[in-house]
Design a protein around this motif. Structure first.
Motif, mmCIF file in Angstrom:
data_model
loop_
_atom_site.group_PDB
_atom_site.id
_atom_site.type_symbol
_atom_site.label_atom_id
_atom_site.label_comp_id
_atom_site.label_asym_id
_atom_site.label_seq_id
_atom_site.Cartn_x
_atom_site.Cartn_y
_atom_site.Cartn_z
ATOM 1 N N HIS A 36 0.843 -1.196 0.000
ATOM 2 C CA HIS A 36 0.000 0.000 0.000
ATOM 3 C C HIS A 36 0.879 1.247 0.000
ATOM 4 C CE1 HIS A 36 -3.627 2.188 2.076
ATOM 5 N NE2 HIS A 36 -3.281 2.729 0.919
ATOM 6 N N HIS A 42 3.592 0.882 3.189
ATOM 7 C CA HIS A 42 3.519 -0.207 4.172
ATOM 8 C C HIS A 42 2.885 -1.411 3.509
ATOM 9 C CE1 HIS A 42 -0.336 1.931 4.511
ATOM 10 N NE2 HIS A 42 -0.837 0.723 4.717
ATOM 11 N N ASP A 44 -0.017 -4.349 4.096
ATOM 12 C CA ASP A 44 -1.161 -4.717 4.918
ATOM 13 C C ASP A 44 -1.279 -6.232 4.948
ATOM 14 O OD1 ASP A 44 -2.313 -2.179 5.809
ATOM 15 O OD2 ASP A 44 -2.493 -1.776 3.668
HETATM 16 MN MN MN Z 1 -2.944 0.209 4.391
#
Ligand code: MN
Length: 156
Positions: A36, A42, A44
């Motif tokens: 993401h 980051h 997920d």
């Molecule tokens: Mn996210």
């Protein structure tokens, strides 16, 4: 109650993300890891459990080597259908940026999850393309949101 936080954060007229619909628990449990590119990149990390995806944001990405551990921040449950979501969340919306599937597959719970989520300790086996073998999620004391995602020291 389920997915309330997920729904509250999103305007489904504006975001292409799936609506918050509860799915039925099945025997085969799936996982997905989505890369993401939001304000901060980051990964997920999402595990199917009781019809939703239990979700953690892993800033540095899931560990690939035995004994490696990465910070994993517990976020709101996501709907099961989020498992296949890829796309662009528009500017100004929650989590704005691109989402791409990084790994997916099935996983098996080693320790009972309902109890483990309460106690802050989950053990499971990943059967993905990138993520394989036994992992643990362990809550860091005193902060319910901060967990560590740990790759066990075991050969698959
Ligand atoms: Mn996210």
């Amino acid at each position: 109650m389920a997915l309330a936080e997920y729904k509250k954060k999103r305007d489904f007229k504006k975001t292409p993300e799936p609506k918050g619909i509860l799915s039925k628990q099945k025997k085969t449990l799936h996982f997905v890891v989505q890369k993401h590119h939001a304000r901060a990149l980051h990964y997920d990390f999402r595990l199917e459990h009781r019809g939703v995806l239990k979700s953690w944001a892993v800033p540095k990405g899931p560990p690939l080597k035995a004994k490696e551990r990465r910070l994993a921040v517990l976020v709101e449950d996501h709907p099961y259908s989020y498992r296949t979501f890829e796309g662009r969340i528009p500017k100004g919306e929650y989590g704005a940026g691109t989402v791409k599937i990084w790994d997916q597959g099935v996983y098996a719970q080693v320790t009972p999850f309902d109890d483990g989520i309460k106690k802050g300790h989950l053990t499971f086996v990943m059967l993905g393309k990138k993520l394989k073998g036994e992992y643990a999620l362990v809550r860091i004391e005193k902060d319910p949101k901060n967990w560590l995602l740990i790759k066990a020291n075991k050969k698959v």
